[in-house]
Design a protein around this motif. Structure first.
Motif, PDB file in Angstrom:
ATOM      1  N   PRO A 281       0.835  -1.252  -0.033  1.00  0.00           N
ATOM      2  CA  PRO A 281      -0.003   0.060  -0.072  1.00  0.00           C
ATOM      3  C   PRO A 281       0.708   1.377  -0.018  1.00  0.00           C
ATOM      4  O   PRO A 281       0.384   2.284  -0.710  1.00  0.00           O
ATOM      5  N   ARG A 282       1.981   1.128   0.564  1.00  0.00           N
ATOM      6  CA  ARG A 282       2.843   2.485   0.675  1.00  0.00           C
ATOM      7  C   ARG A 282       3.731   2.882  -0.630  1.00  0.00           C
ATOM      8  O   ARG A 282       4.496   3.840  -0.513  1.00  0.00           O
ATOM      9  N   LEU A 283       3.521   1.840  -1.365  1.00  0.00           N
ATOM     10  CA  LEU A 283       4.484   1.883  -2.677  1.00  0.00           C
ATOM     11  C   LEU A 283       3.813   3.083  -3.805  1.00  0.00           C
ATOM     12  O   LEU A 283       2.649   3.099  -3.736  1.00  0.00           O
ATOM     13  N   SER A 284       4.501   3.837  -4.212  1.00  0.00           N
ATOM     14  CA  SER A 284       4.137   4.679  -5.348  1.00  0.00           C
ATOM     15  C   SER A 284       4.243   3.886  -6.492  1.00  0.00           C
ATOM     16  O   SER A 284       4.458   2.564  -6.648  1.00  0.00           O
ATOM     17  N   ALA A 285       3.486   4.539  -7.512  1.00  0.00           N
ATOM     18  CA  ALA A 285       3.188   3.642  -8.966  1.00  0.00           C
ATOM     19  C   ALA A 285       4.802   3.393  -9.459  1.00  0.00           C
ATOM     20  O   ALA A 285       4.929   2.347 -10.039  1.00  0.00           O
ATOM     21  N   GLN A 286       5.435   4.603  -9.196  1.00  0.00           N
ATOM     22  CA  GLN A 286       7.048   4.132  -9.929  1.00  0.00           C
ATOM     23  C   GLN A 286       7.823   3.136  -9.169  1.00  0.00           C
ATOM     24  O   GLN A 286       8.504   2.222  -9.674  1.00  0.00           O
ATOM     25  N   GLU A 287       7.545   3.001  -7.658  1.00  0.00           N
ATOM     26  CA  GLU A 287       8.201   1.998  -6.954  1.00  0.00           C
ATOM     27  C   GLU A 287       7.617   0.874  -7.361  1.00  0.00           C
ATOM     28  O   GLU A 287       8.390  -0.237  -7.165  1.00  0.00           O
ATOM     29  N   LEU A 288       6.363   0.669  -7.350  1.00  0.00           N
ATOM     30  CA  LEU A 288       5.743  -0.539  -7.688  1.00  0.00           C
ATOM     31  C   LEU A 288       6.392  -1.244  -9.081  1.00  0.00           C
ATOM     32  O   LEU A 288       6.525  -2.398  -9.410  1.00  0.00           O
ATOM     33  N   ALA A 289       6.497  -0.113 -10.289  1.00  0.00           N
ATOM     34  CA  ALA A 289       7.072  -0.787 -11.442  1.00  0.00           C
ATOM     35  C   ALA A 289       8.607  -1.011 -11.241  1.00  0.00           C
ATOM     36  O   ALA A 289       8.937  -2.014 -11.958  1.00  0.00           O
ATOM     37  N   ASP A 290       9.381  -0.525 -10.256  1.00  0.00           N
ATOM     38  CA  ASP A 290      10.737  -0.867 -10.072  1.00  0.00           C
ATOM     39  C   ASP A 290      10.642  -2.080  -9.431  1.00  0.00           C
ATOM     40  O   ASP A 290      11.576  -2.915  -9.847  1.00  0.00           O
ATOM     41  N   CYS A 291       9.961  -2.495  -8.537  1.00  0.00           N
ATOM     42  CA  CYS A 291       9.699  -3.908  -8.046  1.00  0.00           C
ATOM     43  C   CYS A 291       9.526  -4.792  -9.083  1.00  0.00           C
ATOM     44  O   CYS A 291      10.251  -6.297  -9.152  1.00  0.00           O
ATOM     45  N   LEU A 292       8.885  -4.538 -10.199  1.00  0.00           N
ATOM     46  CA  LEU A 292       8.471  -5.471 -11.104  1.00  0.00           C
ATOM     47  C   LEU A 292       9.623  -5.521 -12.466  1.00  0.00           C
ATOM     48  O   LEU A 292       9.362  -6.050 -13.528  1.00  0.00           O
ATOM     49  N   HIS A 293      10.316  -4.571 -12.431  1.00  0.00           N
ATOM     50  CA  HIS A 293      11.497  -4.425 -13.352  1.00  0.00           C
ATOM     51  C   HIS A 293      11.085  -3.940 -14.852  1.00  0.00           C
ATOM     52  O   HIS A 293      11.138  -4.352 -15.715  1.00  0.00           O
ATOM     53  N   LEU A 294       9.950  -2.959 -14.366  1.00  0.00           N
ATOM     54  CA  LEU A 294       9.300  -2.474 -15.456  1.00  0.00           C
ATOM     55  C   LEU A 294       9.167  -0.961 -15.651  1.00  0.00           C
ATOM     56  O   LEU A 294       9.360  -0.255 -14.504  1.00  0.00           O
ATOM     57  N   ARG A 295       9.172  -0.337 -16.607  1.00  0.00           N
ATOM     58  CA  ARG A 295       8.893   1.156 -16.643  1.00  0.00           C
ATOM     59  C   ARG A 295       7.618   1.459 -16.220  1.00  0.00           C
ATOM     60  O   ARG A 295       6.634   0.369 -16.568  1.00  0.00           O
ATOM     61  N   GLU A 296       7.373   2.587 -15.594  1.00  0.00           N
ATOM     62  CA  GLU A 296       5.984   2.799 -14.975  1.00  0.00           C
ATOM     63  C   GLU A 296       5.073   2.884 -16.311  1.00  0.00           C
ATOM     64  O   GLU A 296       3.952   2.487 -16.188  1.00  0.00           O
ATOM     65  N   ARG A 297       5.397   3.566 -17.510  1.00  0.00           N
ATOM     66  CA  ARG A 297       4.470   3.586 -18.719  1.00  0.00           C
ATOM     67  C   ARG A 297       4.189   2.017 -19.011  1.00  0.00           C
ATOM     68  O   ARG A 297       2.847   1.940 -19.559  1.00  0.00           O
ATOM     69  N   THR A 298       5.082   1.288 -19.168  1.00  0.00           N
ATOM     70  CA  THR A 298       4.703  -0.146 -19.337  1.00  0.00           C
ATOM     71  C   THR A 298       3.941  -0.798 -18.323  1.00  0.00           C
ATOM     72  O   THR A 298       2.999  -1.475 -18.700  1.00  0.00           O
ATOM     73  N   LEU A 299       4.193  -0.678 -17.255  1.00  0.00           N
ATOM     74  CA  LEU A 299       3.154  -1.079 -16.335  1.00  0.00           C
ATOM     75  C   LEU A 299       1.766  -0.616 -16.513  1.00  0.00           C
ATOM     76  O   LEU A 299       0.687  -1.226 -16.194  1.00  0.00           O
ATOM     77  N   GLN A 300       1.592   0.781 -16.476  1.00  0.00           N
ATOM     78  CA  GLN A 300       0.270   1.338 -16.881  1.00  0.00           C
ATOM     79  C   GLN A 300      -0.359   0.716 -17.959  1.00  0.00           C
ATOM     80  O   GLN A 300      -1.478   0.346 -17.773  1.00  0.00           O
ATOM     81  N   ARG A 301       0.197   0.387 -18.972  1.00  0.00           N
ATOM     82  CA  ARG A 301      -0.178  -0.010 -20.220  1.00  0.00           C
ATOM     83  C   ARG A 301      -0.839  -1.926 -19.924  1.00  0.00           C
ATOM     84  O   ARG A 301      -1.722  -2.088 -20.115  1.00  0.00           O
ATOM     85  N   ARG A 302       0.153  -2.457 -19.194  1.00  0.00           N
ATOM     86  CA  ARG A 302      -0.117  -3.767 -18.743  1.00  0.00           C
ATOM     87  C   ARG A 302      -1.470  -3.948 -17.874  1.00  0.00           C
ATOM     88  O   ARG A 302      -2.346  -4.698 -18.226  1.00  0.00           O
ATOM     89  N   ILE A 303      -1.583  -3.120 -17.040  1.00  0.00           N
ATOM     90  CA  ILE A 303      -2.786  -2.942 -15.999  1.00  0.00           C
ATOM     91  C   ILE A 303      -3.980  -2.669 -16.857  1.00  0.00           C
ATOM     92  O   ILE A 303      -5.037  -3.052 -16.728  1.00  0.00           O
ATOM     93  N   LYS A 304      -3.743  -1.643 -17.829  1.00  0.00           N
ATOM     94  CA  LYS A 304      -5.036  -1.151 -18.623  1.00  0.00           C
ATOM     95  C   LYS A 304      -5.380  -2.485 -19.449  1.00  0.00           C
ATOM     96  O   LYS A 304      -6.689  -2.647 -19.541  1.00  0.00           O
ATOM     97  N   ASN A 305      -4.371  -3.194 -19.906  1.00  0.00           N
ATOM     98  CA  ASN A 305      -4.831  -4.233 -20.831  1.00  0.00           C
ATOM     99  C   ASN A 305      -5.611  -5.463 -20.077  1.00  0.00           C
ATOM    100  O   ASN A 305      -6.253  -5.971 -20.808  1.00  0.00           O
TER     101      ASN A 305
END
Length: 306
Positions: free
Chosen positions: A212-236
């Protein structure tokens, strides 16, 4: 809508114990059948506005609304359904953890039947036969004359103070067979047209990484993804924005912690990443239309449940 909040099980207990006269008028019964189905139905007319709710998981509820209105919410989504001239069939099938809240409005009379426990038979067929059953939380159909007649006859059996248990089971299964046919083909057809992302490995990694305390960028970093890539995959995959997905996860975690009733509201607020309890309370109320305190009170241990 303001009004007292009950845990759904507590409200059922009050009705079954004939202790709900203070705020509910009419004749309404809850029955557990030998087949495993749970049936409740009758006429209800609140003399006070109130809400009842509980946390649900992979929940299937088939409702016949014969007269009046049915008002409920699943998490942040509110539904207000009118029976109309002939009545409505409502199939409620939310996926994952959700808060189901029922709204009863002072003076608003309704007649309905609800059939629960269906998932024990259909979950085994969900993947192949009903692939989209849980992908749409609410489906609504018009009630035809034959279904209305069967429903009214079954309602009379429910209201019998000493029903024949075998006949009640038989009638319930017969009615269920008639009503389920309205949705079975739809669930199967939806599965052919909906494009569901099969990337289950991504979802598993996402759930494991989320805090819960992770930012979007930090969550993307945990997954070794760019934030924009994570946004796209979440949307899909989920059909929503990354921000909306993270907020939903945070609210569901808060709900689960409150239901467990082991932490204070301030502790739940902290665990969910809020610096101020007031901000947490506001966000929770906006999402669920109930305050954290209402959820905790409704889930407090009660003597009658022992």
């Amino acid at each position: 809508m303001t009004g007292k909040f009950f845990h759904s099980d507590h409200l059922v207990w009050l009705v079954n114990q004939d202790q709900a006269h203070e705020f509910l008028k009419g004749q309404y019964l809850f029955r557990k059948l030998n087949s495993g189905l749970s049936i409740h139905g009758g006429t209800i007319c609140p003399s006070k506005s109130l809400k009842s709710g509980r946390l649900i998981n992979r929940y299937v509820n088939l409702i016949v609304l014969l007269e009046g209105d049915l008002r409920f919410s699943i998490n942040e989504h509110r539904y207000d359904i009118e029976a109309g001239e002939h009545g409505k069939l409502i199939l409620i099938t939310p996926d994952n953890s959700s808060l189901f809240t029922r709204y009863l409005v002072n003076g608003e009379r309704s007649i309905k039947i609800a059939i629960k426990g269906i998932e024990r038979w259909i979950d085994g067929d969900t993947k192949d036969k009903y692939p989209s059953l849980y992908q749409r939380p609410v489906r609504i159909r018009e009630l035809d004359s034959e279904q209305r007649g069967l429903s009214l006859n079954f309602l009379q059996q429910i209201m019998d103070p000493s029903p024949n248990s075998l006949m009640l089971d038989y009638s319930a299964l017969k009615l269920l067979d008639q009503l389920w046919a309205n949705f079975a083909d739809d669930c199967a057809e939806d599965g052919e047209t909906l494009q569901v992302n099969p990337d289950t490995e991504f979802v598993e990694q996402l759930i494991m990484a989320y805090q819960p305390r992770l930012s979007a960028q930090e969550l993307a970093d945990c997954l070794h993804l760019r934030e924009r890539t994570l946004q796209r995959r979440i949307k899909n995959h989920f059909g929503c924005t990354l921000r909306d997905w993270m907020h939903r996860q945070k609210m569901i975690q808060a709900l689960q912690l409150l239901v467990q009733n082991q932490l204070s509201i301030s502790e739940v607020s902290y665990e969910c990443g809020y610096k101020h309890v007031s901000n947490f309370t506001q966000a929770f109320k906006q999402y669920f239309d109930s305050t954290p305190a209402e959820i905790q009170r409704s889930n407090a241990p009660k003597v009658q449940f022992n």
